[in-house]
Scaffold this active site. Sequence first.
Site, PDB file in Angstrom:
ATOM      1  N   HIS A   1      -4.465   1.859   7.681  1.00 14.46           N
ATOM      2  CA  HIS A   1      -3.092   2.360   7.808  1.00 14.46           C
ATOM      3  C   HIS A   1      -2.846   3.495   6.812  1.00 14.46           C
ATOM      4  CE1 HIS A   1       1.417   1.752   8.245  1.00 14.46           C
ATOM      5  NE2 HIS A   1       1.346   2.388   7.100  1.00 14.46           N
ATOM      6  N   GLU A   2      -3.307   3.281   5.558  1.00  9.21           N
ATOM      7  CA  GLU A   2      -3.089   4.303   4.519  1.00  9.21           C
ATOM      8  C   GLU A   2      -3.939   5.539   4.771  1.00  9.21           C
ATOM      9  OE1 GLU A   2      -0.401   1.711   3.047  1.00  9.21           O
ATOM     10  OE2 GLU A   2      -0.635   3.877   2.860  1.00  9.21           O
TER      11      GLU A   2
ATOM     12  N   CYS B   1       5.870   0.105   7.938  1.00 11.00           N
ATOM     13  CA  CYS B   1       5.554   1.282   7.115  1.00 11.00           C
ATOM     14  C   CYS B   1       6.785   1.677   6.300  1.00 11.00           C
ATOM     15  CB  CYS B   1       5.128   2.447   8.007  1.00 11.00           C
ATOM     16  SG  CYS B   1       4.685   3.942   7.104  1.00 11.00           S
ATOM     17  N   LEU B   2       6.585   1.948   5.032  1.00 10.09           N
ATOM     18  CA  LEU B   2       7.712   2.329   4.173  1.00 10.09           C
ATOM     19  C   LEU B   2       8.320   3.662   4.599  1.00 10.09           C
ATOM     20  CD1 LEU B   2       6.125   1.254   0.789  1.00 10.09           C
ATOM     21  CD2 LEU B   2       7.795  -0.010   2.183  1.00 10.09           C
TER      22      LEU B   2
ATOM     23  N   GLY C   1       0.852  -1.185   0.000  1.00 11.56           N
ATOM     24  CA  GLY C   1       0.000   0.000   0.000  1.00 11.56           C
ATOM     25  C   GLY C   1       0.887   1.233   0.000  1.00 11.56           C
TER      26      GLY C   1
ATOM     27  N   HIS D   1      -2.371   7.847   7.056  1.00 14.69           N
ATOM     28  CA  HIS D   1      -1.370   8.697   6.373  1.00 14.69           C
ATOM     29  C   HIS D   1      -2.027   9.950   5.808  1.00 14.69           C
ATOM     30  CE1 HIS D   1       2.457   6.591   6.364  1.00 14.69           C
ATOM     31  NE2 HIS D   1       1.908   5.459   5.961  1.00 14.69           N
TER      32      HIS D   1
ATOM     33  N   GLN E   1       3.288  10.021   1.108  1.00  8.05           N
ATOM     34  CA  GLN E   1       4.571   9.327   1.309  1.00  8.05           C
ATOM     35  C   GLN E   1       5.573   9.633   0.179  1.00  8.05           C
ATOM     36  OE1 GLN E   1       2.455   5.381   2.244  1.00  8.05           O
ATOM     37  NE2 GLN E   1       4.342   5.223   3.429  1.00  8.05           N
TER      38      GLN E   1
HETATM   39  O1  K2U Z   1       1.997   2.792   4.195  1.00  7.18           O
HETATM   40  C1  K2U Z   1       2.919   2.043   3.916  1.00  7.18           C
HETATM   41  O2  K2U Z   1       4.088   2.287   4.241  1.00  7.18           O
HETATM   42  C2  K2U Z   1       2.621   0.792   3.187  1.00  7.18           C
HETATM   43  C3  K2U Z   1       2.615  -0.378   4.111  1.00  7.18           C
HETATM   44  C4  K2U Z   1       1.201  -0.886   4.103  1.00  7.18           C
HETATM   45  C5  K2U Z   1       0.871  -1.785   5.224  1.00  7.18           C
HETATM   46  C6  K2U Z   1       1.142  -1.455   6.539  1.00  7.18           C
HETATM   47  C7  K2U Z   1       0.757  -2.300   7.563  1.00  7.18           C
HETATM   48  C8  K2U Z   1       0.109  -3.487   7.281  1.00  7.18           C
HETATM   49  C9  K2U Z   1      -0.153  -3.822   5.967  1.00  7.18           C
HETATM   50  C10 K2U Z   1       0.217  -2.966   4.946  1.00  7.18           C
HETATM   51  C11 K2U Z   1       3.726  -1.229   3.577  1.00  7.18           C
HETATM   52  O3  K2U Z   1       3.257  -2.045   2.578  1.00  7.18           O
HETATM   53  S1  K2U Z   1       4.575  -2.008   4.867  1.00  7.18           S
HETATM   54  C12 K2U Z   1       5.532  -3.158   4.196  1.00  7.18           C
HETATM   55  C13 K2U Z   1       4.787  -4.418   3.965  1.00  7.18           C
HETATM   56  C14 K2U Z   1       5.115  -5.114   2.858  1.00  7.18           C
HETATM   57  C15 K2U Z   1       4.476  -6.302   2.610  1.00  7.18           C
HETATM   58  C16 K2U Z   1       3.490  -6.788   3.486  1.00  7.18           C
HETATM   59  C17 K2U Z   1       3.153  -6.061   4.609  1.00  7.18           C
HETATM   60  C18 K2U Z   1       3.804  -4.863   4.862  1.00  7.18           C
HETATM   61 ZN    ZN Z   2       2.747   3.548   6.105  1.00  3.19          ZN
END
Ligand code: K2U
Ligand code: ZN
Length: 169
Positions: free
Chosen positions: A136-137, A94-95, A46, A140, A51
């Site tokens: 989560h998104e 979170c990225l 996501g 943000h 971001q």
């Molecule tokens: O917002 C972001 O940084 C994207 C996150 C989304 C996410 C956060 C928490 C739980 C699920 C999704 C990134 O995708 S976090 C990295 C990641 C990669 C693969 C699977 C789960 C999380």
């Molecule tokens: Zn995030």
Amino acid sequence: MAIRDILTVPDPLLKQVSKPVDAVDEALRALMDDMLETMYAAPGIGLAAIQIGVPQRVIVMDLARGDEERAPRYFVNPEITWRSEETQPYEEGCLSVPEIYDEVERPARVKLRYLDYNGQPVEEEAEGVFAVCIQHEMDHLDGVLFIDHLSRLKRERAVQKVKKAAKAA
Ligand code: K2U
Ligand code: ZN
């Protein structure tokens, strides 16, 4: 399409409240294409526009697992219209907060209303990882990070760890 830099804590932009999109036009679709390419390259499942430094209420997502065909999702001006009382814990990352993972409790199911890639209105219910990721998104879009749901001590330690790693890079 282009892979864009992902902002990381403590960038103050990440605390900004994003603004609603006025029109789902070619420029916005180009932004969503860039967001998706950036998300796949990270890799992530996501990404919110803030971001990559764009304070607009836009989210992209792809919940397809490793060997499954890609299933990109686009959410413009998303709103949560209902939350279940039932909650579920999930180990989030979170990225924008690299290498930090911790458990966050969120409503297990939510109902959504948003515009799709072509500006068409959609209403649907999310559960499981979809519910976790969309909440989560959407955090943000309101300038909230998953570490803001943790204790102050855990949050401060996370930011210090990310800052130290960035310095060493
Ligand atoms: O917002 C972001 O940084 C994207 C996150 C989304 C996410 C956060 C928490 C739980 C699920 C999704 C990134 O995708 S976090 C990295 C990641 C990669 C693969 C699977 C789960 C999380
Ligand atoms: Zn995030």
